[in-house]
Scaffold this motif. Structure first.
Motif, PDB file in Angstrom:
ATOM      1  N   VAL A   1      -8.487  13.445 -16.454  1.00  0.00           N
ATOM      2  CA  VAL A   1      -7.761  12.197 -16.638  1.00  0.00           C
ATOM      3  C   VAL A   1      -8.479  11.093 -15.864  1.00  0.00           C
ATOM      4  CG1 VAL A   1      -5.556  11.013 -16.331  1.00  0.00           C
ATOM      5  CG2 VAL A   1      -5.604  13.459 -16.875  1.00  0.00           C
ATOM      6  N   SER A   2      -8.730  10.011 -16.529  1.00  0.00           N
ATOM      7  CA  SER A   2      -9.465   8.926 -15.891  1.00  0.00           C
ATOM      8  C   SER A   2      -8.570   8.137 -14.959  1.00  0.00           C
ATOM      9  CB  SER A   2      -9.992   7.978 -16.957  1.00  0.00           C
ATOM     10  OG  SER A   2     -10.779   8.692 -17.862  1.00  0.00           O
ATOM     11  N   PRO A   3      -9.074   7.741 -13.838  1.00  0.00           N
ATOM     12  CA  PRO A   3      -8.302   6.890 -12.947  1.00  0.00           C
ATOM     13  C   PRO A   3      -8.301   5.465 -13.501  1.00  0.00           C
ATOM     14  CG  PRO A   3     -10.483   7.162 -12.074  1.00  0.00           C
ATOM     15  CD  PRO A   3     -10.428   7.974 -13.342  1.00  0.00           C
ATOM     16  N   THR A   4      -7.427   4.658 -13.066  1.00  0.00           N
ATOM     17  CA  THR A   4      -7.415   3.255 -13.461  1.00  0.00           C
ATOM     18  C   THR A   4      -8.294   2.476 -12.497  1.00  0.00           C
ATOM     19  OG1 THR A   4      -5.135   3.600 -14.098  1.00  0.00           O
ATOM     20  CG2 THR A   4      -5.921   1.325 -14.070  1.00  0.00           C
ATOM     21  N   GLY A   5      -9.299   1.858 -13.027  1.00  0.00           N
ATOM     22  CA  GLY A   5     -10.202   1.061 -12.198  1.00  0.00           C
ATOM     23  C   GLY A   5     -11.078   1.936 -11.322  1.00  0.00           C
ATOM     24  N   LEU A   6     -11.873   1.281 -10.479  1.00  0.00           N
ATOM     25  CA  LEU A   6     -12.781   2.021  -9.614  1.00  0.00           C
ATOM     26  C   LEU A   6     -12.103   2.377  -8.301  1.00  0.00           C
ATOM     27  CD1 LEU A   6     -16.240   0.359 -10.131  1.00  0.00           C
ATOM     28  CD2 LEU A   6     -15.138   2.231 -11.346  1.00  0.00           C
ATOM     29  N   ASP A   7     -12.425   3.533  -7.816  1.00  0.00           N
ATOM     30  CA  ASP A   7     -11.768   4.058  -6.627  1.00  0.00           C
ATOM     31  C   ASP A   7     -12.810   4.865  -5.871  1.00  0.00           C
ATOM     32  OD1 ASP A   7     -10.351   5.491  -4.766  1.00  0.00           O
ATOM     33  OD2 ASP A   7      -9.283   6.720  -6.234  1.00  0.00           O
ATOM     34  N   PHE A   8     -13.239   4.327  -4.732  1.00  0.00           N
ATOM     35  CA  PHE A   8     -14.293   5.006  -4.004  1.00  0.00           C
ATOM     36  C   PHE A   8     -13.765   5.770  -2.799  1.00  0.00           C
ATOM     37  CE2 PHE A   8     -16.678   1.539  -6.184  1.00  0.00           C
ATOM     38  CZ  PHE A   8     -17.414   2.364  -7.019  1.00  0.00           C
ATOM     39  N   LYS A   9     -12.456   6.082  -2.835  1.00  0.00           N
ATOM     40  CA  LYS A   9     -11.870   6.865  -1.741  1.00  0.00           C
ATOM     41  C   LYS A   9     -12.473   8.272  -1.739  1.00  0.00           C
ATOM     42  CE  LYS A   9      -7.544   8.462  -0.680  1.00  0.00           C
ATOM     43  NZ  LYS A   9      -6.074   8.514  -0.836  1.00  0.00           N
ATOM     44  N   LEU A  10     -12.771   8.755  -0.553  1.00  0.00           N
ATOM     45  CA  LEU A  10     -13.341  10.102  -0.465  1.00  0.00           C
ATOM     46  C   LEU A  10     -12.240  11.151  -0.579  1.00  0.00           C
ATOM     47  CD1 LEU A  10     -15.937   9.694   2.427  1.00  0.00           C
ATOM     48  CD2 LEU A  10     -16.325   9.627  -0.045  1.00  0.00           C
ATOM     49  N   ARG A  11     -12.510  12.196  -1.362  1.00  0.00           N
ATOM     50  CA  ARG A  11     -11.584  13.319  -1.475  1.00  0.00           C
ATOM     51  C   ARG A  11     -12.364  14.603  -1.262  1.00  0.00           C
ATOM     52  NH1 ARG A  11     -10.058   9.726  -5.388  1.00  0.00           N
ATOM     53  NH2 ARG A  11      -7.893   9.023  -5.246  1.00  0.00           N
ATOM     54  N   GLU A  12     -11.793  15.509  -0.503  1.00  0.00           N
ATOM     55  CA  GLU A  12     -12.473  16.789  -0.316  1.00  0.00           C
ATOM     56  C   GLU A  12     -12.422  17.539  -1.645  1.00  0.00           C
ATOM     57  OE1 GLU A  12     -11.245  19.021   3.094  1.00  0.00           O
ATOM     58  OE2 GLU A  12     -12.988  20.350   2.947  1.00  0.00           O
ATOM     59  N   THR A  13     -13.592  17.954  -2.112  1.00  0.00           N
ATOM     60  CA  THR A  13     -13.705  18.475  -3.476  1.00  0.00           C
ATOM     61  C   THR A  13     -14.470  19.787  -3.464  1.00  0.00           C
ATOM     62  OG1 THR A  13     -13.748  16.195  -4.279  1.00  0.00           O
ATOM     63  CG2 THR A  13     -14.564  17.894  -5.785  1.00  0.00           C
ATOM     64  N   LYS A  14     -13.916  20.773  -4.101  1.00  0.00           N
ATOM     65  CA  LYS A  14     -14.562  22.090  -4.187  1.00  0.00           C
ATOM     66  C   LYS A  14     -15.821  21.978  -5.036  1.00  0.00           C
ATOM     67  CE  LYS A  14     -13.038  26.747  -5.005  1.00  0.00           C
ATOM     68  NZ  LYS A  14     -13.632  27.358  -3.805  1.00  0.00           N
ATOM     69  N   LEU A  15     -16.857  22.648  -4.616  1.00  0.00           N
ATOM     70  CA  LEU A  15     -18.112  22.561  -5.355  1.00  0.00           C
ATOM     71  C   LEU A  15     -18.032  23.342  -6.658  1.00  0.00           C
ATOM     72  CD1 LEU A  15     -20.574  23.065  -2.395  1.00  0.00           C
ATOM     73  CD2 LEU A  15     -20.085  20.931  -3.606  1.00  0.00           C
ATOM     74  N   PRO A  16     -18.593  22.807  -7.720  1.00  0.00           N
ATOM     75  CA  PRO A  16     -18.629  23.546  -8.987  1.00  0.00           C
ATOM     76  C   PRO A  16     -19.662  24.681  -8.911  1.00  0.00           C
ATOM     77  CG  PRO A  16     -19.833  21.493  -9.186  1.00  0.00           C
ATOM     78  CD  PRO A  16     -19.231  21.491  -7.804  1.00  0.00           C
ATOM     79  N   ALA A  17     -19.614  25.566  -9.879  1.00  0.00           N
ATOM     80  CA  ALA A  17     -20.569  26.677  -9.933  1.00  0.00           C
ATOM     81  C   ALA A  17     -21.994  26.132 -10.027  1.00  0.00           C
ATOM     82  CB  ALA A  17     -20.264  27.555 -11.140  1.00  0.00           C
ATOM     83  N   GLY A  18     -22.909  26.827  -9.403  1.00  0.00           N
ATOM     84  CA  GLY A  18     -24.317  26.443  -9.513  1.00  0.00           C
ATOM     85  C   GLY A  18     -24.769  25.482  -8.433  1.00  0.00           C
ATOM     86  N   ILE A  19     -23.824  24.991  -7.642  1.00  0.00           N
ATOM     87  CA  ILE A  19     -24.158  24.056  -6.569  1.00  0.00           C
ATOM     88  C   ILE A  19     -23.681  24.652  -5.247  1.00  0.00           C
ATOM     89  CG2 ILE A  19     -23.630  21.780  -5.606  1.00  0.00           C
ATOM     90  CD1 ILE A  19     -23.503  20.675  -8.382  1.00  0.00           C
ATOM     91  N   THR A  20     -24.553  24.627  -4.255  1.00  0.00           N
ATOM     92  CA  THR A  20     -24.141  25.135  -2.943  1.00  0.00           C
ATOM     93  C   THR A  20     -24.353  24.057  -1.897  1.00  0.00           C
ATOM     94  OG1 THR A  20     -26.342  26.071  -2.643  1.00  0.00           O
ATOM     95  CG2 THR A  20     -24.646  27.559  -3.465  1.00  0.00           C
ATOM     96  N   ALA A  21     -23.596  24.153  -0.814  1.00  0.00           N
ATOM     97  CA  ALA A  21     -23.736  23.158   0.247  1.00  0.00           C
ATOM     98  C   ALA A  21     -23.716  23.856   1.603  1.00  0.00           C
ATOM     99  CB  ALA A  21     -22.614  22.125   0.164  1.00  0.00           C
ATOM    100  N   PHE A  22     -24.329  23.201   2.572  1.00  0.00           N
ATOM    101  CA  PHE A  22     -24.423  23.756   3.920  1.00  0.00           C
ATOM    102  C   PHE A  22     -24.100  22.681   4.945  1.00  0.00           C
ATOM    103  CE2 PHE A  22     -26.920  26.400   1.225  1.00  0.00           C
ATOM    104  CZ  PHE A  22     -26.823  27.686   1.745  1.00  0.00           C
ATOM    105  N   HIS A  23     -23.372  23.085   5.973  1.00  0.00           N
ATOM    106  CA  HIS A  23     -23.165  22.226   7.132  1.00  0.00           C
ATOM    107  C   HIS A  23     -24.360  22.447   8.059  1.00  0.00           C
ATOM    108  CE1 HIS A  23     -20.534  21.283  10.921  1.00  0.00           C
ATOM    109  NE2 HIS A  23     -21.390  20.331  10.649  1.00  0.00           N
ATOM    110  N   LEU A  24     -25.093  21.391   8.329  1.00  0.00           N
ATOM    111  CA  LEU A  24     -26.341  21.517   9.108  1.00  0.00           C
ATOM    112  C   LEU A  24     -26.025  21.541  10.595  1.00  0.00           C
ATOM    113  CD1 LEU A  24     -28.295  18.883   7.005  1.00  0.00           C
ATOM    114  CD2 LEU A  24     -28.456  21.377   6.816  1.00  0.00           C
ATOM    115  N   ASN A  25     -25.578  22.676  11.063  1.00  0.00           N
ATOM    116  CA  ASN A  25     -25.078  22.733  12.441  1.00  0.00           C
ATOM    117  C   ASN A  25     -25.914  23.579  13.393  1.00  0.00           C
ATOM    118  OD1 ASN A  25     -24.483  25.155  11.357  1.00  0.00           O
ATOM    119  ND2 ASN A  25     -22.259  25.035  11.619  1.00  0.00           N
ATOM    120  N   ASN A  26     -27.090  23.971  12.981  1.00  0.00           N
ATOM    121  CA  ASN A  26     -27.962  24.714  13.904  1.00  0.00           C
ATOM    122  C   ASN A  26     -28.851  23.744  14.666  1.00  0.00           C
ATOM    123  OD1 ASN A  26     -29.786  26.253  15.273  1.00  0.00           O
ATOM    124  ND2 ASN A  26     -30.121  27.707  13.597  1.00  0.00           N
ATOM    125  N   LEU A  27     -28.491  23.541  15.945  1.00  0.00           N
ATOM    126  CA  LEU A  27     -29.177  22.547  16.762  1.00  0.00           C
ATOM    127  C   LEU A  27     -30.664  22.838  16.979  1.00  0.00           C
ATOM    128  CD1 LEU A  27     -26.108  22.030  17.274  1.00  0.00           C
ATOM    129  CD2 LEU A  27     -26.745  21.373  19.607  1.00  0.00           C
TER     130      LEU A  27
END
Lengths: 290, 290, 290
Positions: free
Chosen positions: C114-140
């Motif tokens: 469902v499309s939002p009305t107008g532009l909305d650049f608020k950040l939302r925590e979003t689960k990653l889709p399949a095929g994409i991985t992410a890492f928290h770069l926390n090794n000092l």
């Protein structure tokens, strides 16, 4: 002996540095030849100013190693029938639209015997002089697909330059053509009264006014008596030619680093002060030359 | 063990990115050493602002690998008797005119015992400290010919840097010299009332005011009680030092990424708001320090 | 078969080219991997404009070779709890703060039904889709020390990208995370009257207005009858879509080089003329479609 593959591509565009257009071209090139060395000439050509790009390419390409490939994309006619071309001189290869951007490369050998009056940047189909060859880049195998109608820099010129840098011969990438569309490059004219009428052909970012008058135009058949030369630009008279910027006061005439006579303003911007523009006349009189 | 040949040349100039002057220098370098890695520090130094170039070179060169060659050409006296020089520290080699642009490199070791009043960028011939050597680049064999009177960046500094990057020893390219012309780098002074008087030594493109006050100048002999420190710049008082830009509101004092105390304006441009300029004083009082 | 180590790092920042911040990052990278190829996407992102950086990264990264590493540092929350992250897609690796700058990479696969009305650049925590991985770069161990509170680009992101380019696996540098903070990328909506409501999502340096409407949004379920399409932006109506900039007169609608419908002004700056900004609506009506 096998000629070694050139491995430098320079880029000249009017895309600016605030968008990602230049980066997209570099990405395409590196996807084909990851080992190439990329050098920016400039991306701050005023939008669609083919003439300015032609001048800067002219004054910089000679400092690169033989065989360097110079990619120049200032392309107001992108997507129209203007041809994508490559031009090969004994020292370099140029990849660009056939819109006059390579005029200086061709005109160096074909300077007209009779000077035109004033500056004239109209394109004329011109036969190539000996030692220079050109190709119409019409082999779609070396383009990126799909080809955008609006960004041949990324989809035609960049991939062609990259393939050339890998050593693909030009006759595989395109077909030889005998002539290109070029404008007459600015050059000075002798006047009946013995003066020389030149023009501002470029204004650099320091505001220096770079004329089309070379050392040999000044000295031609004259005794060398520098202090007597008088230059007039936009009503401003300057007497004598300085050796260094630091030598003079106020407006200074100097032989610039590309060999052209130029006017600078000590600690200032000559162009702003004189409200000058490309094409303004530059009159040179020799005072009491014996 | 043979020291490996350095293969990075950085470039710092006031040539801007709208002309082809920088590209010409790069072409000259690549003609001599096609394998070198070129990195731009900046080419947007305000015209002839030797001091600004000196500061940016100072804050960035330490992040490059040992042995990198730093080419710096802001050269208002091009063609005059100011010498082309190279300076060698344990970590880097600098190639530049002898006009103060390397002041921070020398002054790091020769900071005067008595602080001058206010900023003073007058050049003084200064003996080099131990561990630093300098050379007058006077061997014409390593220059590009003919040498333009107005563009030593292209014809002297660039080719010399390129030859150095190939491992040519400096004593072949020039002659050792015992002293250079440098200015006194800005540094803060203790005041009779216990306050510290510093100066704005650089304003970055975000409008942040970077002082000459380092962490050690703030803490010197005082108990660490950050919230009580008060800073005054152009009549604006700021209390306390924040850890992050995001922490404060309005004007924020922070230890910047080069180790100097700086003033930023949250979501704004501190320099424009305060109409400040390099040299403005930066007063630091410690409130009721116990 | 062993996957070859990628050896390209691109850089996208809002640091500008007048300071030495970008050069410091490059120095850090080259200190770790002297053989890497560095390519600037742009450093002229408006200060702290995460959204603009996200768009330019989105439209350019696809042109780089598979495995390229894209370093993006527009980081208003530097030093706060926002995480330094890496995102891995089948084609590329991104190193950036977790502040929405990678929204397009994630949203390509998670476009809301469902499309939002107008532009909305608020950040939302979003689960990653399949095929994409992410890492928290926390090794000092892979950071540069001491870490400045204000310049993680130099002290965290640059060294991490450099180690990645040497082939260090991401699970050594950080920990896998299942979601990122992203904004909803702009996209058009069907209106009850059959029209399509899109938005300006970027304005390039030529002043071209780049919408969020793709070719497939225009044609969706409609017969292809291009000349009847009507576009309205800021009260300006444009009829029909041109194939080339050179084809039209005045305002021109065109499918731009990134596949989005855009508005240009022939020999002018559409954005200035229409006083438009990102987020302005872009209405598309299909006239008398049969």
């Amino acid at each position: 002996m096998k000629k070694s593959t050139p491995n430098i591509i320079t880029l000249t565009t009017d895309f600016g540095l605030s968008d990602a257009y230049v980066a997209s071209m570099k990405g395409v090139i590196l996807s084909i030849n990851p080992g190439v060395t990329l050098v920016d000439i400039t991306h701050n050509i005023p939008p669609q100013d083919v003439r300015a790009a032609a001048f800067l390419l002219h004054t910089s390409h000679t400092f690169f190693p033989d065989g360097a490939i110079h990619l120049a994309v200032v392309d107001p006619g992108v997507g129209t029938s203007r041809r994508p071309i490559a031009l090969v001189t004994p020292h370099a290869t140029f990849v660009a639209p056939d819109n006059g951007i390579l005029s200086y490369m061709v005109a160096g050998a074909t300077r007209p015997a009779v000077s035109p009056t004033g500056l004239d940047f109209k394109l004329r189909e011109t036969k190539l002089p000996a030692g220079i060859t050109a190709f119409h880049l019409n082999n779609l195998d070396f383009w990126r697909h799909p080809v955008s109608h609006t960004f041949h820099g990324r989809d035609i010129f960049a991939p062609v330059a990259a393939h050339l840098s890998l050593g693909v011969p030009l006759d595989k990438i395109g077909e030889p053509i005998p002539s290109l569309f070029i404008f007459t490059v600015p050059h000075p004219q002798s006047q009946p009264d013995g003066s020389v009428m030149g023009h501002i052909q470029h204004i650099d970012s320091f505001g220096n006014l770079i004329s089309d008058i070379k050392v040999e135009d000044i000295m031609l058949g004259k005794t060398e008596k520098k202090t007597e030369i008088e230059i007039e630009v936009r009503g401003q008279k300057i007497t004598g030619i300085c050796r260094l910027y630091a030598e003079g006061k106020g407006f200074v005439a100097i032989i610039g680093s590309s060999g052209y006579l130029e006017i600078a303003l000590k600690n200032g911007n000559a162009s702003k002060k004189l409200e000058s523009k490309v094409g303004d006349s530059f009159t040179l009189t020799h005072g009491q030359i014996k």
